[in-house]
Design an enzyme around this catalytic site. Structure first.
Site, short mmCIF file in Angstrom:
data_model
loop_
_atom_site.label_atom_id
_atom_site.label_comp_id
_atom_site.label_asym_id
_atom_site.label_seq_id
_atom_site.Cartn_x
_atom_site.Cartn_y
_atom_site.Cartn_z
N GLU A 118 0.86 -1.19 0.00
CA GLU A 118 0.00 0.00 0.00
C GLU A 118 0.89 1.23 0.00
O GLU A 118 2.05 1.15 0.36
CB GLU A 118 -0.83 0.07 1.30
CG GLU A 118 -1.81 -1.02 1.49
CD GLU A 118 -2.34 -1.05 2.93
OE1 GLU A 118 -2.36 -0.01 3.60
OE2 GLU A 118 -2.73 -2.15 3.36
N LYS A 120 2.16 4.66 1.66
CA LYS A 120 2.22 5.18 3.02
C LYS A 120 1.81 6.65 2.96
O LYS A 120 2.52 7.48 2.40
CB LYS A 120 3.64 5.03 3.58
CG LYS A 120 3.74 5.40 5.03
CD LYS A 120 5.10 4.99 5.58
CE LYS A 120 5.20 5.22 7.08
NZ LYS A 120 4.88 6.58 7.50
N ASP A 122 1.10 10.34 4.13
CA ASP A 122 1.81 11.17 5.09
C ASP A 122 0.83 12.09 5.80
O ASP A 122 0.64 13.25 5.43
CB ASP A 122 2.88 11.98 4.38
CG ASP A 122 3.94 12.45 5.35
OD1 ASP A 122 3.90 12.02 6.52
OD2 ASP A 122 4.80 13.24 4.94
N TYR A 228 -7.37 -0.13 7.79
CA TYR A 228 -7.45 -1.18 8.81
C TYR A 228 -8.89 -1.29 9.26
O TYR A 228 -9.57 -0.29 9.48
CB TYR A 228 -6.56 -0.77 9.99
CG TYR A 228 -6.59 -1.69 11.19
CD1 TYR A 228 -5.67 -2.72 11.33
CD2 TYR A 228 -7.53 -1.49 12.20
CE1 TYR A 228 -5.68 -3.53 12.46
CE2 TYR A 228 -7.55 -2.30 13.32
CZ TYR A 228 -6.63 -3.32 13.44
OH TYR A 228 -6.64 -4.12 14.55
N LYS A 314 10.52 3.60 3.44
CA LYS A 314 10.40 5.04 3.20
C LYS A 314 11.32 5.45 2.07
O LYS A 314 12.49 5.03 2.01
CB LYS A 314 10.73 5.82 4.47
CG LYS A 314 9.78 5.44 5.58
CD LYS A 314 9.21 6.47 6.45
CE LYS A 314 9.79 7.65 6.93
NZ LYS A 314 9.11 8.45 7.87
N CYS A 408 25.80 37.59 25.04
CA CYS A 408 24.43 37.16 24.76
C CYS A 408 23.73 38.19 23.86
O CYS A 408 23.73 39.38 24.19
CB CYS A 408 23.67 37.01 26.07
SG CYS A 408 21.91 36.71 25.81
N CYS A 411 20.89 39.96 26.16
CA CYS A 411 21.10 40.79 27.34
C CYS A 411 22.54 41.27 27.48
O CYS A 411 22.86 42.00 28.41
CB CYS A 411 20.68 40.02 28.60
SG CYS A 411 21.76 38.64 28.96
N CYS A 426 24.35 31.69 28.09
CA CYS A 426 24.21 32.98 28.73
C CYS A 426 23.93 32.66 30.20
O CYS A 426 23.01 31.91 30.50
CB CYS A 426 23.04 33.75 28.11
SG CYS A 426 22.48 35.10 29.17
N CYS A 432 18.01 37.69 31.95
CA CYS A 432 18.00 37.62 30.49
C CYS A 432 16.55 37.43 29.99
O CYS A 432 15.91 36.43 30.30
CB CYS A 432 18.88 36.48 29.99
SG CYS A 432 18.81 36.30 28.20
S1 IVH Z 1 -0.82 0.43 8.97
C1 IVH Z 1 -0.30 -1.71 12.88
N1 IVH Z 1 -0.92 1.46 6.57
O1 IVH Z 1 2.32 5.24 9.16
C2 IVH Z 1 -0.08 -0.95 11.68
N2 IVH Z 1 -0.10 2.82 8.34
O2 IVH Z 1 4.85 4.71 10.53
C3 IVH Z 1 -0.92 0.24 11.59
N3 IVH Z 1 0.50 5.08 7.67
O3 IVH Z 1 1.03 5.10 12.42
C4 IVH Z 1 -0.55 1.16 10.52
N4 IVH Z 1 -0.04 4.89 5.56
O4 IVH Z 1 -0.05 6.70 10.71
C5 IVH Z 1 -0.59 1.67 7.86
N5 IVH Z 1 -1.10 2.28 4.41
C6 IVH Z 1 -0.78 2.47 5.69
C7 IVH Z 1 -0.29 3.70 6.15
C8 IVH Z 1 0.06 3.82 7.50
C9 IVH Z 1 0.42 5.70 6.49
C10 IVH Z 1 1.03 5.70 8.91
C11 IVH Z 1 0.25 5.44 10.16
C12 IVH Z 1 1.21 4.74 11.07
C13 IVH Z 1 2.52 5.20 10.54
C14 IVH Z 1 3.61 4.24 10.91
#
Ligand code: IVH
Length: 667
Positions: A118, A120, A122, A228, A314, A408, A411, A426, A432
């Protein structure tokens, strides 16, 4: 059909009426309704909206007022801990993870290994609870065990279904990420003064989720993806199909997940998205790999922080080059001088960077950096950009050395550098202004006394006008003095005095942390509060005695003794005592009972001796749970002054109601 039409009409009418009274109250300060009458209107709207969730809109006053009621977010305990993921930047480690899982599966007699890849996202992780298909709770991750109940804010996110699309009996939990699309983030930042802009969409999301005004949250247009699902009756044993179920329930999953049958599929997915991700309307910082066979999740288990059945890869940090325009020197609350690079503004990973800390002078030396140099800056997935190197080939003729200041910048006191340390200090602790400001801001900060109305602009003025020299002075401020300050009307002055007044009830442990003793963080403050039940006792403890407290080593012990030996400290403690601080642990922190074990407790109205957060903490410590709405299942209602309509409801449902005195007795 006619039902829904009638409801829609009534909802529209109620909204108009409520908005009108809201405006009379908040904008024109000419309220026509009592709080009680106003609450009744709201109750009607909320009840109708509950009955017809499709008619709820994020800008409904029910959302906004929900935010207004939540002065402080209530702490909730997660159904099961919200774990994080272990991160790696290396494909080699992804392979190791894959082989590790393979071995563990082999032990279970399984030789097929499907993984789901999946993106990730941000953003900020949240947990959603649905009861019989209706959203009942949205909470932040917090420390993984306890989070903040931010349901009112979550409700404003259009991508979070208020009602699930399919029948889902009982309680189900959905976890996922709240985020801000790049476009919405840019719009938000453009609408803010430069000094208040967020560094990136993730920061903006985190900041927005904590807002108390849910109408503002709604305006900021946040999004949500789910990754999830737990608790649904026909829950599948494959993660892939759970993601599909989430979509059927009305969630977005981002739609870019893929089943990987071989290790190669995983590396292909990672390679594919390393470039493609830039075209997405939101930020992603990597790829998450999860074992598809959910049945083995529990068997593989978790380390303290992260499950063994998943890993996050990452993408490497992004870098940019820019020019170092100048170096300024900041003075911290402990007198530490920190050099900060002022940079030619440059776009890095979606945000403009114009400042970066250089940490200390050793770091400047290590980098060999000079003013006017071209430098490489990097954002390693995290918020704060770092200067990582100098482009020596580009050094201009007029490059200027960075000189350690002798005095500093705030002051003028000569700086000192202890032998064993890298930092300059300082030493003018008492006078200060930068140190005084730093101590006040630390005292007011969230983990300390959490005085939200005491922000930087106000602290600057309080110190500049010499109204306040130490945190004790805060408690003797009078409204007329405050009203005279810039941007401080009567109302803000009253609010600050009230907030300070309320802060007195914060725990002794928080106060210990808030004093800002060097090396004493929240965890150390907790240990100290358990070992020494009063500041009086602590102030007389010797270094040897202190060193016997768990987790307190000689350095911390020395620092504590140093603190209490300062001539200014007895005076400060006297001021706090005069300000009616108890300066000792309450019964509860010394010996916690379990008087609220298994009870759900609701507060309505305000209490004299506790703010909501403290009262909630006391209940949680004693085994109870704090909730926000009354139902038959509510164990207790604590009613303070001016209770809202929740008290009526509780009485109707026959829930036990306690006065503040009875609540205190039960504690
Ligand atoms: S699963 C037990 N899936 O990344 C696992 N997390 O570094 C639960 N995050 O706390 C997380 N995309 O905030 C999962 N596709 C994804 C995600 C994801 C972003 C975040 C999430 C997690 C953090 C961990």
């Amino acid at each position: 059909m006619t039902d829904i039409i009638h409801a829609a009409e009534r909802i529209a009418q109620l909204r108009k009426e409520i908005e009108h009274h809201n405006s009379l109250y908040y904008v024109e300060a000419k309220p026509q309704l009592s709080d009680y009458e106003f609450d009744k209107l709201l109750e009607q709207l909320i009840a109708l909206e509950r009955q017809f969730p499709d008619l709820v809109t994020p800008d409904s006053p029910s959302q906004r007022v929900g935010g207004a009621i939540t002065k402080e977010f209530v702490t909730v305990i997660h159904r099961e801990p919200m774990l994080s993921l272990s991160n790696t930047y290396s494909l080699g480690e992804v392979e190791e993870f894959y082989n590790r899982v393979k071995k563990l599966l082999a032990l279970e007699g399984v030789d097929e290994q499907e993984m789901v890849a999946e993106l990730k996202f941000d953003g900020v992780a949240i947990s959603l609870l649905y009861n019989d298909g209706l959203l009942v709770r949205g909470a932040t991750r917090g420390d993984g065990i306890h989070g903040d109940d931010i349901t009112v804010n979550i409700r404003t996110i259009p991508a979070v279904p208020l009602k699930l699309r399919c029948v889902a009996d009982g309680e189900i939990e959905v976890r996922g990420e709240v985020f801000m699309r790049k476009e919405d983030f840019e719009q938000l930042n453009e609408s803010r003064p430069e000094e208040e802009r967020f560094a990136n969409p993730r920061n903006a999301t985190a900041g927005t989720l904590k807002l108390q005004d849910s109408a503002e949250v709604a305006r900021r247009r946040m999004s949500f993806v789910a990754y999830y699902l737990k608790g649904i009756r026909d829950e599948s044993t494959s993660h892939f199909s759970r993601l599909e179920i989430l979509e059927k329930l009305g969630f977005s999953t981002g739609n870019h997940y893929q089943l990987c049958l071989k290790l190669n599929d995983i590396s292909d997915f990672i390679a594919e998205w390393s470039e493609k991700r830039w075209k997405l309307p939101y930020e992603t910082d990597g790829v998450v790999l999860k074992l598809n066979a959910v049945t083995f999740w529990d068997k593989l288990g978790a380390t303290a922080k992260s499950p063994r059945w998943a890993i996050a890869y990452k993408y490497p940090a992004q870098q940019a080059q820019t020019v170092l325009l100048d170096v300024i020197f900041q003075v911290g609350r402990l007198g530490t001088i920190t050099p900060v690079a002022e940079l030619e503004p440059v776009l890095l990973a979606g945000s403009i960077v114009s400042r970066s800390t250089l940490h200390n002078f050793d770091e400047i030396e290590r980098l060999g950096i000079m003013i006017h140099d071209w430098v490489v800056i990097e954002k390693s997935g995290e918020v704060i950009p770092k200067v990582i190197s100098v482009v020596l080939e580009e050094r201009p003729l007029g490059a200027v050395s960075i000189v350690v200041p002798s005095h500093c910048p705030e002051c003028g006191t000569p700086l000192q550098k202890p032998e064993a340390e890298v930092s300059y200090y300082c030493t003018n602790e008492e006078e200060c202004p930068a140190q005084i400001r730093g101590r006040l801001l630390h005292f007011a900060s969230r983990n300390a006394m959490d005085i939200k109305s005491l922000g930087k602009a106000l602290v600057d003025q309080l110190v500049a006008t010499k109204l306040v020299k130490d945190v004790g002075d805060l408690y003797f401020l009078q409204e007329p003095q405050l009203e005279k300050l810039e941007r401080m009307g009567r109302k803000s002055a009253q609010n600050l005095v009230r907030a300070l007044d309320e802060s007195r009830t914060k725990s002794y442990e928080r106060l210990l942390y808030a004093l800002g003793i060097r090396h004493v963080g929240r965890a150390t403050a907790r240990e100290l509060s358990q070992a020494y039940h009063s500041l009086e006792m602590l102030s007389h403890a010797s270094e040897e005695e202190l060193s016997t407290v768990p987790d307190i080593g000689p350095v911390v012990a020395h620092s504590i003794c140093d603190y209490f030996a300062k001539p200014s400290v007895p005076l400060l403690l006297e001021k706090l005592r005069d300000a009616r601080f108890s300066l000792c642990a309450s019964e509860s922190t010394t010996q916690v009972n379990r008087n609220f074990e298994g009870l759900t407790v609701l507060f309505t109205g305000s209490l004299d001796r506790y703010d909501r957060q403290t009262a909630s903490e006391l209940i949680i410590e004693r085994g109870g749970r704090v909730v926000n709405s009354v139902s038959k299942k509510t164990g207790l209602v604590v009613a303070g002054h001016d209770p809202g309509s929740k008290l009526d409801k509780a009485l109707k449902l026959g829930v036990r109601v306690l006065s503040e005195e009875e609540f205190e007795a039960m504690l």
